[in-house]
Design an enzyme around this catalytic site. Structure first.
Site, short mmCIF file in Angstrom:
data_model
loop_
_atom_site.label_atom_id
_atom_site.label_comp_id
_atom_site.label_asym_id
_atom_site.label_seq_id
_atom_site.Cartn_x
_atom_site.Cartn_y
_atom_site.Cartn_z
N ALA A 48 0.89 -1.18 0.00
CA ALA A 48 0.00 0.00 0.00
C ALA A 48 0.93 1.23 0.00
CB ALA A 48 -0.93 -0.04 1.20
N GLY A 99 6.32 10.03 8.96
CA GLY A 99 6.60 10.90 7.82
C GLY A 99 5.59 10.72 6.71
N LYS A 106 7.13 5.62 19.03
CA LYS A 106 6.25 6.09 17.94
C LYS A 106 4.88 6.48 18.50
CE LYS A 106 4.54 7.13 14.00
NZ LYS A 106 3.70 6.41 13.12
N HIS A 125 5.26 9.79 20.08
CA HIS A 125 5.41 10.76 18.97
C HIS A 125 4.02 11.17 18.49
CE1 HIS A 125 5.24 11.55 14.64
NE2 HIS A 125 6.44 12.06 14.72
N ASN A 126 3.16 10.19 18.27
CA ASN A 126 1.82 10.50 17.76
C ASN A 126 0.98 11.24 18.79
OD1 ASN A 126 2.78 9.02 15.62
ND2 ASN A 126 0.92 7.83 15.34
N GLU A 151 1.97 14.68 18.50
CA GLU A 151 1.42 15.17 17.22
C GLU A 151 -0.05 15.61 17.39
OE1 GLU A 151 2.16 12.40 13.88
OE2 GLU A 151 0.04 12.61 13.41
N ARG A 162 -11.66 12.83 51.15
CA ARG A 162 -11.55 11.37 51.06
C ARG A 162 -11.58 10.76 52.46
NH1 ARG A 162 -6.93 9.30 49.18
NH2 ARG A 162 -7.90 7.47 48.27
P1 NBP Z 1 -2.71 0.21 5.21
O1 NBP Z 1 -2.59 0.42 6.67
O2 NBP Z 1 -3.82 0.84 4.48
O3 NBP Z 1 -2.77 -1.38 4.92
C1 NBP Z 1 -2.93 -1.89 3.64
C2 NBP Z 1 -1.99 -3.04 3.42
O4 NBP Z 1 -2.25 -4.09 4.37
C3 NBP Z 1 -2.19 -3.67 2.05
O5 NBP Z 1 -0.94 -4.07 1.55
C4 NBP Z 1 -3.10 -4.85 2.37
O6 NBP Z 1 -3.03 -5.87 1.43
C5 NBP Z 1 -2.47 -5.30 3.65
N1 NBP Z 1 -3.29 -6.26 4.40
C6 NBP Z 1 -4.47 -6.12 5.04
BR1 NBP Z 1 -5.46 -4.58 5.03
N2 NBP Z 1 -4.91 -7.22 5.63
C7 NBP Z 1 -3.97 -8.15 5.36
C8 NBP Z 1 -3.85 -9.52 5.70
N3 NBP Z 1 -4.75 -10.13 6.47
N4 NBP Z 1 -2.77 -10.18 5.23
C9 NBP Z 1 -1.85 -9.58 4.46
N5 NBP Z 1 -1.91 -8.26 4.11
C10 NBP Z 1 -2.94 -7.56 4.57
O7 NBP Z 1 -1.34 0.59 4.48
P2 NBP Z 1 -0.39 1.85 4.71
O8 NBP Z 1 -1.15 3.10 4.89
O9 NBP Z 1 0.64 1.74 3.64
O10 NBP Z 1 0.31 1.52 6.11
C11 NBP Z 1 1.09 0.36 6.29
C12 NBP Z 1 1.52 0.30 7.74
O11 NBP Z 1 2.31 1.46 8.03
C13 NBP Z 1 0.34 0.34 8.71
O12 NBP Z 1 0.59 -0.54 9.76
C14 NBP Z 1 0.32 1.77 9.20
O13 NBP Z 1 -0.17 1.85 10.51
C15 NBP Z 1 1.79 2.14 9.15
N6 NBP Z 1 2.04 3.58 8.95
C16 NBP Z 1 1.29 4.28 8.05
C17 NBP Z 1 1.56 5.63 7.84
C18 NBP Z 1 0.76 6.42 6.83
O14 NBP Z 1 0.97 7.65 6.76
N7 NBP Z 1 -0.10 5.80 6.04
C19 NBP Z 1 2.59 6.24 8.55
C20 NBP Z 1 3.35 5.47 9.44
C21 NBP Z 1 3.06 4.14 9.62
P3 NBP Z 1 -4.09 -5.93 0.21
O15 NBP Z 1 -3.51 -5.06 -0.85
O16 NBP Z 1 -4.10 -7.36 -0.16
O17 NBP Z 1 -5.40 -5.44 0.73
#
Ligand code: NBP
Length: 469
Positions: free
Chosen positions: A12, A130, A183, A186-187, A190, A446
């Site tokens: 993703a 980020g 982290k 951090h959030n 934020e 109390r």
């Molecule tokens: P998402 O949090 O939206 O997750 C989507 C991804 O998870 C896809 O690759 C999806 O596969 C996979 N997935 C799911 Br949903 N269920 C699954 C399962 N049962 N088995 C295998 N794969 C599965 O993606 P993201 O926004 O890129 O974030 C990824 C991670 O990074 C998260 O944990 C998030 O908390 C963390 N994060 C995100 C950010 C941000 O700004 N977005 C920042 C920092 C950290 P599919 O394509 O097959 O549905």
């Protein structure tokens, strides 16, 4: 075949951008995703001539990796990460490393580390901050886990992390779930800073009637001073956007309902467990929850009345005091977050270097700010500083700006405009600097209704009074 330095599982937003970032630093990358279409689209549209190999089956993915293997899991936090680890486990062997880069709860991190250590597989829980741009161009990385595993992935992490000069925004933070703990905090910070920014925007927009363009100019000016930070910078930018369809300022058309996904709430929950006050982080999470009650608020707005007479402040003066209030609230937000880290570090045996935490937050992450240089210096002088507000630089700043901070709270209260982050930060400052608080009365109450006893200031021991006699 097995010549890839690292595998990225999950394509993703974050996984894709991190994979490209890693490949751009001359590492061979293997990629895999549960849904095949994402892999195909990524390979066709994004990879170009980079050294990225795609696998469409899990065994194929694992076989692409040099042993001992390094796999970065970037899937949805929670159940999906456990599912991925379960799927991967049968194909891994002793010495392999799984890096969980999701926003995992630190307790999940610790549970996964223990589970995988039974198979001699290393688990690194790594906070990544980020967003999309950070992942692509340089995130702030917060890894925790076994030191020997970190040393094996260090070169890759240092290469892809954001840089301040030549210094990468990544460091080994310690054992167990500390990466995700840092982290999480951090959030939490934020949340608090974003809410405080929203409050000063509200006072300029709603109270002073300034246009989004005028407010943007204020934020751009502020970004050149002590408030200089990513969140101030993007606020200055986003306020100038107009809606393509109506031509109106886009900010005026966005529904005033925010979500809170968990890390802010987790920070408060853990802070309560370890008895660290975080009123500004808490106020920010509450503010999001109350914002989500849109319908109820709309009904209440015609029933519950605000103050009858308003209070005016000349615009230049308003902008000046708002800058002071925002700066003070930012200092208090960092103070609360670092206090959580300090106490957690002692309680959970993390041995955190707080100066280093501040250093790796200086670039790449959402709360990056010039102020973090001074925060890092403050903890470098004294890692066990009881509270950031006590560091000479910050104590002096708070002293210098408190009059403007108080004026903002007065103005908001008199005009009935909520400023929960700014006012909670001020109450935090006033409480923390009070040698005597009215908890004597709480103790008396109390003891009155529950015989809980109390201590006295003039003698040792526990006392109970028969108050009704
Ligand atoms: P998402 O949090 O939206 O997750 C989507 C991804 O998870 C896809 O690759 C999806 O596969 C996979 N997935 C799911 Br949903 N269920 C699954 C399962 N049962 N088995 C295998 N794969 C599965 O993606 P993201 O926004 O890129 O974030 C990824 C991670 O990074 C998260 O944990 C998030 O908390 C963390 N994060 C995100 C950010 C941000 O700004 N977005 C920042 C920092 C950290 P599919 O394509 O097959 O549905």
């Amino acid at each position: 075949m097995n010549d890839c330095d690292i595998g990225v599982y999950g394509l993703a937003v974050m996984g894709q951008n991190l994979a490209l970032n890693i490949a751009d630093h001359d590492f061979n990358v293997a990629v895999y995703n549960r849904t095949t279409l994402r892999i195909k689209t990524f390979m066709q549209e994004e990879v170009a001539d980079r050294s990225v190999k795609a696998a469409y089956e899990l065994p194929e993915f694992v076989n692409l990796l040099r042993t001992p293997r390094i796999i970065l899991v970037m899937v949805k936090a929670g159940f999906a990460i456990d599912a991925v680890i379960d799927d991967l486990k049968p194909y891994l062997q002793a010495g392999d490393i799984i890096i969980d880069g999701g926003n995992s709860h630190y307790r999940d991190s610790e549970r996964r580390a223990e589970l995988l250590s039974e198979h001699e597989i290393h688990y690194i829980g790594m906070g990544v901050s980020g967003g999309e741009d950070g992942a692509r161009l340089g995130p702030s990385l917060m890894p925790g886990g076994p030191l020997e595993a970190y040393q094996r992935v260090e070169a890759i992490l240092k290469a892809i992390a954001a840089k301040v000069g030549n210094e990468p925004c990544v460091a080994y933070l310690g054992p167990h779930g500390v990466g995700h703990y840092v982290k999480m905090v951090h959030n939490g910070i934020e949340y608090a800073i974003m809410q405080a920014i929203a409050e000063v925007y509200d006072l300029m927009r709603r109270d002073a009637g300034m246009t989004p363009q005028q407010i943007s100019e204020v934020f751009r000016r502020w970004n050149k001073g002590p408030l200089s930070s990513f969140l101030i910078e993007i606020t200055g930018h986003l306020l100038t956007h107009t809606a393509a369809d109506t031509g109106e300022p886009l900010i005026d058309l966005i529904l005033d309902r925010a979500q809170q996904k968990g890390t802010g709430k987790w920070t408060i929950q853990d802070a309560l467990d370890i008895a660290v006050p975080v009123p500004t982080i808490s106020a920010a999470v509450d503010a999001r929850v109350i914002s989500s009650l849109k319908e109820a608020r709309e009904k209440a707005s015609s029933i519950l009345q605000g103050p009858l007479a308003g209070f005016e402040m000349e615009q230049d003066k308003l902008v000046k005091v708002l800058e002071q209030a925002l700066l003070a609230t930012m200092i208090c937000s960092y103070a609360q977050g670092f206090d959580v880290l300090r106490v957690a570090s002692q309680g959970y045996d993390y041995h955190l270097d707080l100066s280093q935490v501040a250093r790796i937050w200086r670039a790449g992450c959402i709360i990056r700010a010039d102020m973090l240089n001074m925060i890092s210096d403050a903890f470098a002088m004294h890692n066990n500083l009881p509270n950031l507000m006590l560091a000479p630089h910050f104590a002096q700043s708070l002293q210098d700006i408190q009059s403007g901070w108080r004026e903002v709270v007065q103005l908001a209260v008199q005009n009935g405009i909520p400023v929960p982050a700014i006012s909670s930060a001020l109450a935090y400052y006033d409480s923390y600097r009070s040698a005597r608080l009215p908890a004597n009365l709480i103790q008396a109450q109390r003891d009155y209704f529950g015989a809980h006893t109390y201590e006295r200031i003039d003698r040792e021991g526990q006392f109970h009074t028969l108050w009704e006699q």
